[in-house]
Scaffold this active site. Structure first.
Site, mmCIF file in Angstrom:
data_model
loop_
_atom_site.group_PDB
_atom_site.id
_atom_site.type_symbol
_atom_site.label_atom_id
_atom_site.label_comp_id
_atom_site.label_asym_id
_atom_site.label_seq_id
_atom_site.Cartn_x
_atom_site.Cartn_y
_atom_site.Cartn_z
ATOM 1 N N LYS A 1 0.837 -1.206 0.000
ATOM 2 C CA LYS A 1 0.000 0.000 0.000
ATOM 3 C C LYS A 1 0.869 1.252 0.000
ATOM 4 C CE LYS A 1 -4.091 -2.213 1.903
ATOM 5 N NZ LYS A 1 -5.317 -2.240 1.197
ATOM 6 N N LYS B 1 -4.234 -9.867 -5.923
ATOM 7 C CA LYS B 1 -5.385 -10.135 -5.056
ATOM 8 C C LYS B 1 -6.568 -9.233 -5.429
ATOM 9 C CE LYS B 1 -5.866 -8.396 -0.722
ATOM 10 N NZ LYS B 1 -7.273 -8.091 -0.447
ATOM 11 N N LYS C 1 -10.866 -4.357 -2.470
ATOM 12 C CA LYS C 1 -11.888 -3.331 -2.668
ATOM 13 C C LYS C 1 -11.322 -1.924 -2.780
ATOM 14 C CE LYS C 1 -13.353 -3.994 2.024
ATOM 15 N NZ LYS C 1 -12.158 -3.496 2.712
HETATM 16 P P1 ATP Z 1 -8.580 -3.120 1.103
HETATM 17 O O1 ATP Z 1 -8.217 -3.039 -0.322
HETATM 18 O O2 ATP Z 1 -9.204 -1.886 1.665
HETATM 19 O O3 ATP Z 1 -7.459 -3.645 1.976
HETATM 20 P P2 ATP Z 1 -9.757 -5.751 1.101
HETATM 21 O O4 ATP Z 1 -10.632 -6.214 -0.011
HETATM 22 O O5 ATP Z 1 -8.368 -6.284 1.176
HETATM 23 O O6 ATP Z 1 -9.773 -4.160 1.139
HETATM 24 P P3 ATP Z 1 -10.101 -5.901 3.971
HETATM 25 O O7 ATP Z 1 -11.128 -5.063 4.635
HETATM 26 O O8 ATP Z 1 -8.681 -5.471 4.025
HETATM 27 O O9 ATP Z 1 -10.549 -6.085 2.435
HETATM 28 O O10 ATP Z 1 -10.188 -7.367 4.512
HETATM 29 C C1 ATP Z 1 -11.381 -7.946 5.016
HETATM 30 C C2 ATP Z 1 -11.216 -9.454 5.032
HETATM 31 O O11 ATP Z 1 -11.294 -9.968 3.695
HETATM 32 C C3 ATP Z 1 -9.849 -9.918 5.571
HETATM 33 O O12 ATP Z 1 -10.067 -11.097 6.322
HETATM 34 C C4 ATP Z 1 -9.067 -10.220 4.332
HETATM 35 O O13 ATP Z 1 -8.039 -11.163 4.554
HETATM 36 C C5 ATP Z 1 -10.149 -10.777 3.430
HETATM 37 N N1 ATP Z 1 -9.827 -10.629 2.013
HETATM 38 C C6 ATP Z 1 -9.627 -9.462 1.364
HETATM 39 N N2 ATP Z 1 -9.393 -9.680 0.068
HETATM 40 C C7 ATP Z 1 -9.436 -11.032 -0.106
HETATM 41 C C8 ATP Z 1 -9.268 -11.895 -1.227
HETATM 42 N N3 ATP Z 1 -8.991 -11.392 -2.422
HETATM 43 N N4 ATP Z 1 -9.393 -13.231 -1.047
HETATM 44 C C9 ATP Z 1 -9.682 -13.746 0.177
HETATM 45 N N5 ATP Z 1 -9.836 -12.992 1.275
HETATM 46 C C10 ATP Z 1 -9.730 -11.646 1.145
HETATM 47 MG MG MG Z 2 -7.071 -5.607 2.711
#
Ligand code: ATP
Ligand code: MG
Length: 328
Positions: A112, A195, A198
């Site tokens: 990040k 990955k 969001k």
């Molecule tokens: P950001 O980009 O803001 O970090 P994010 O999609 O990574 O958003 P988080 O809020 O950071 O979402 O994570 C919420 C949960 O979803 C965590 O347990 C994280 O490990 C899981 N997670 C996020 N992205 C994935 C993915 N691509 N596959 C599986 N688990 C995920």
């Molecule tokens: Mg995340």
């Protein structure tokens, strides 16, 4: 010891299929295993710039999605991280027990921060794992369902617990990460080496996407050379990702799916994956809309914050006492 479950999602953007598979899909089952604390990580959402109205809307959405996933607010505590001040108070303490060296090795920080200019990297982004460790510790959580990308942070939280307990006695509970057997890291549909995320949406399936949009995205997903539907992350990352999505949603093993699709062409296989995603998300979206309309998340968050504050304040006191902050 009784099971204590804690899990959170940041309201940084539209929820993705990755978030769904990691946390929401099995939420009902997970929380049936013990006392559970399910939160909206709004303080963590501030680690990258975010518009206040969008943050609010994302938090409401996330509360509604948790409830749509089967969270019963009578049995579990659903709350905003910021509505429990003990998170920030414990953070002020625990930041002294994690070190710059170990924090600077965190992959999430490197990824990040790597996209930002140096003078735009907030201290909160660097110190993210400290607050995350506090989120877990406050509830004496021993089970923490997450995606694979968060394993490194949980490992750090475990180190912190060891370090703290070695110094002050058995004060903190040791947490354990729990990842899905299939679906621990869902990849982008347009770049299966990255990955699905969001806050940096590229090739995401959003939980609010309409069926036609979901189908279009899956049919257009990057696939690999060859024609066999086989799991091979190295040589077939695109197909492997679609197989993972299919299996995670259907609760079957990869080898079962490989057998089913042995004679399929990529296009026909993609149609099956699209059906699986659409069929899973349609009823979920309907429940989400109902909850948004009846605003039941408001009461759920209120009750949840009360429960969470009670437990978190107890832990905070225990810690304060152990380190010499409480005078009587
Ligand atoms: P950001 O980009 O803001 O970090 P994010 O999609 O990574 O958003 P988080 O809020 O950071 O979402 O994570 C919420 C949960 O979803 C965590 O347990 C994280 O490990 C899981 N997670 C996020 N992205 C994935 C993915 N691509 N596959 C599986 N688990 C995920
Ligand atoms: Mg995340």
């Amino acid at each position: 010891m009784a099971q204590r479950i804690l899990t959170g999602i940041k309201p940084t953007g539209q929820l993705t299929l990755g978030n769904y598979i990691a946390v929401l899909k099995n939420l009902r089952k997970t929380i049936a295993r013990g006392d559970s604390f399910i939160f909206i990580a709004d303080l963590h959402a501030l680690t990258l710039p975010i518009d206040p109205e969008i943050l609010k809307q994302n938090s409401i959405d996330l509360a509604a999605f948790y409830l749509a996933a089967g969270l019963d607010p009578e049995k579990s505590a659903l709350f905003l991280q910021s509505s429990v001040p003990a998170h920030a108070e414990l953070n002020a303490i625990m930041q002294n027990y994690l070190y710059m060296g170990e924090l600077s090795r965190m992959t999430q920080f490197k990824e990040k921060a790597g996209k930002l200019k140096e003078n735009a990297i907030g201290l909160g982004l660097f110190a993210y794992p400290v607050l995350m460790a506090c989120d877990i510790i406050l509830y004496d959580a021993n089970i923490v369902p997450v995606g694979e990308d968060q394993m490194q942070h949980i490992e750090l939280a475990r180190n912190l617990v060891n370090r703290f307990n070695n110094r002050y006695g058995e004060i903190l509970t040791m947490p354990k990460a729990e990842v899905q057997k299939v679906g621990k890291r869902i990849m982008s549909l347009s770049n299966p080496l990255a990955k699905m995320s969001k806050s940096d949406p590229k090739g995401d399936i959003f939980l609010k996407d309409e069926p036609a949009v979901i189908r279009k995205k899956i049919m257009a997903a990057v696939t690999d050379s060859g024609s066999e539907v086989k799991f091979d992350e190295q040589n077939k990352p695109g197909i492997s990702n679609l197989l993972t999505i299919y299996c995670a949603l259907k609760d079957i093993s990869i080898s079962e799916a490989e057998q089913t699709f042995a004679s399929y062409r990529y296009g026909d296989f993609k149609k099956e994956v699209a059906d699986a995603v659409v069929n899973e998300l349609i009823p979920f979206q309907q429940r989400y809309i109902e909850i948004l309309n009846d605003k039941s998340y408001e009461q759920a968050l209120k009750v949840g914050a009360k429960k969470a504050n009670a437990i978190a304040n107890e832990t905070l006191k225990r810690v304060q006492k152990a380190i010499g902050l409480l005078l009587s």
